[in-house]
Design an enzyme around this catalytic site. Sequence first.
Site, mmCIF file in Angstrom:
data_model
loop_
_atom_site.group_PDB
_atom_site.id
_atom_site.type_symbol
_atom_site.label_atom_id
_atom_site.label_comp_id
_atom_site.label_asym_id
_atom_site.label_seq_id
_atom_site.Cartn_x
_atom_site.Cartn_y
_atom_site.Cartn_z
ATOM 1 N N GLY A 301 0.697 -1.159 0.221
ATOM 2 C CA GLY A 301 0.282 0.005 0.033
ATOM 3 C C GLY A 301 0.875 0.927 -0.474
ATOM 4 N N CYS A 304 1.893 2.301 3.426
ATOM 5 C CA CYS A 304 2.119 0.895 4.474
ATOM 6 C C CYS A 304 4.134 1.307 4.258
ATOM 7 C CB CYS A 304 2.176 0.039 3.553
ATOM 8 S SG CYS A 304 0.749 -0.506 2.718
ATOM 9 N N GLY A 338 -3.911 -2.623 -2.377
ATOM 10 C CA GLY A 338 -2.835 -2.138 -1.894
ATOM 11 C C GLY A 338 -2.145 -1.531 -3.571
ATOM 12 N N ARG A 385 -3.813 8.369 5.202
ATOM 13 C CA ARG A 385 -3.117 7.641 5.986
ATOM 14 C C ARG A 385 -3.627 6.453 6.176
ATOM 15 N NH1 ARG A 385 -5.809 10.166 11.786
ATOM 16 N NH2 ARG A 385 -7.702 9.236 11.865
ATOM 17 N N GLY A 386 -2.119 5.709 6.921
ATOM 18 C CA GLY A 386 -1.810 4.010 6.949
ATOM 19 C C GLY A 386 -2.779 4.062 8.437
#
Length: 479
Positions: A301, A304, A338, A385-386
Amino acid sequence: MKILENTALTYDDVLLVPQYSNVDSRRTLSTQAKLTKEITLQIPIVSANMDVVTESEMAIAMAREGGMGIIHRFLSIDEQARQIERVKKAESFMVEDPISMTTMHTVGDIKKIVAETGSGGILILDEAEKLAGIVTTRDLLFEHDDQKPITELMAKKVVTASPNISLSEAENLLHQNRIEKLPLVNSEGRVAGLVTLKDIMKITQYPKATKDSRGRLMVGAAVGVRDKEMRRVEAALQAGADCIVVDIAHGDSHLEIEMVQNIRRHFPKAQIIGGNVATADGTKRLIDAGVDAVKVGVGPGSICITRLVAGSGVPQLSAVIECVAAADSANVPVIADGGIRHPGDLAKAIAAGAQTAMIGSLLAGTDESPGMIMTRKGHKYKASRGMASREAAIDRNRKEGNDLTQEEIDEYVAEGVEAAVPYRGKAREVLTQLIGGLQSGMSYSGAHSLKEFQEQAIFVRMTGAGLRESGPHDVETLG
Ligand code: XMP
């Protein structure tokens, strides 16, 4: 310790080799695909269960375009259920439980309900709960006397139909009588539904929409793996969720498997998506546990950093190919989750055997994602954002009334980052580009369906020089 000899590849390592094609028009190629064993989508894209991507607005947009949205789990159980209900109520050919008030109410009462619900028409029932009249927003527009009994304002002659009416019969009645609302009344005179012109128009406006058997948009819900999350599963299904995504970073784990088994035991008919995994063995374990689709992707991702922090993961193209090989014999679809940055990545993921792809940051930049548009140096952005980022953890805990201490924040090992993504307009525009690219990819491979695409696709590996040649080069791009 063991080292695998084969080199794992990702999207940028390969290209699809062009092949003879007799496709006339790439835009008419079918992109129909299976999300789960029982859910079919007209476009093979799901929006990620991330708090910067999918809440009800995104889920509605995704389902209208023929994909599906998965509502994230970083909401209270009640709030997530409300988000699901909002999607289920967004459109259907008939509203099964239309808003009604009684002949005892006043104009002011009705205005309040209209303001609260956004409803364009309220049915008025008499003491015997039979239809007495209808009030539309147009009737209320120039009525300033809020004390006036609604019986003086409502239209008493109401065209009605039986609850068994078909879509085309309803269309005819609305047209012949030049009306916008058609209450459905059963043989006892009780209201059993409402057909509105607006809903019928939406059906024709979104011909690919993903709908359930009752004509409502489909939506998924993410849940965690802890025992208490069974309440979330129950609430989500009750609210109408069409599939449950058991969401955990390392899906090849006893926690994931036990949760899948638990859901299967309590809700045998639920469509369950398990993940994330990146290996054939992980895929098989989820299938044995009872999933209806496997989500593949450890660390690809955009937000990520799992591979940097944990040193763990498998480059995404190889992960997809390996997991598809394991899932195919069980007829379980794979979702490539992702790392899709360009339409060509989607084409490669599908050619590699994934039935659908899950997309995060590309959709985080659209109008329908939660959050505001920011402007920086004259450019518009939205936040991504992760879900394992420090910022997401702080927010999540704050929402639960549990402010993390500085020490807890310092000790949190983040596997995701916070980022700004370019603002991209409507989700529909992003999806149009993705699907257009996928259809072009199919056409270059001479394929008329995704099945043919997967059977015929030939990948060629390329070097860094090939990759550089693949994008714009030796020019200064404008805009
Ligand atoms: P894209 O590339 O579409 O990827 O933005 C979205 C997917 O990324 C995963 N995800 C994470 N992975 N740490 C990770 O390692 C994280 O904090 C994180 N948050 C999301 C998730 O699978 C999502 O669908």
